[in-house]
Design a protein around this motif. Sequence first.
Motif: not given
Length: 107
Positions: A53-55, A66-67, A70, A74
């Motif tokens: 997904g977008r960051t 980070t995950q 994202a 989402s």
Amino acid sequence: YQDLPQSAYYARAFRWAYGEGIIPYNVEADTPCTRSDVVTYLWKLAGSPAVAGRTFLDVPAGEDFTQAVAWAVSENITGGTTPTTFSPDGICTRGQIVTFLHRALAE
């Protein structure tokens, strides 16, 4: 959390969260939650799904959160603090926390 006082109002919740792998052993009860903390807790509750997904500019690849960020984007749990920033180190207000919870658990 053997050293956690049994009388602490949060003792049972801390032991549960630790046992579920949501929080690390060294987290402190009185430390304010950051935005990255909250989405990470929710992401772990959701089973830590991998998503593409977008960051945001302030969410570097490879960070522990980070995950989670994202995933939260989402799932429409957050859109960031601006279109290009998430503010991972920002302290979460109660309003932000209940909004994250509502979007993750009630919608």
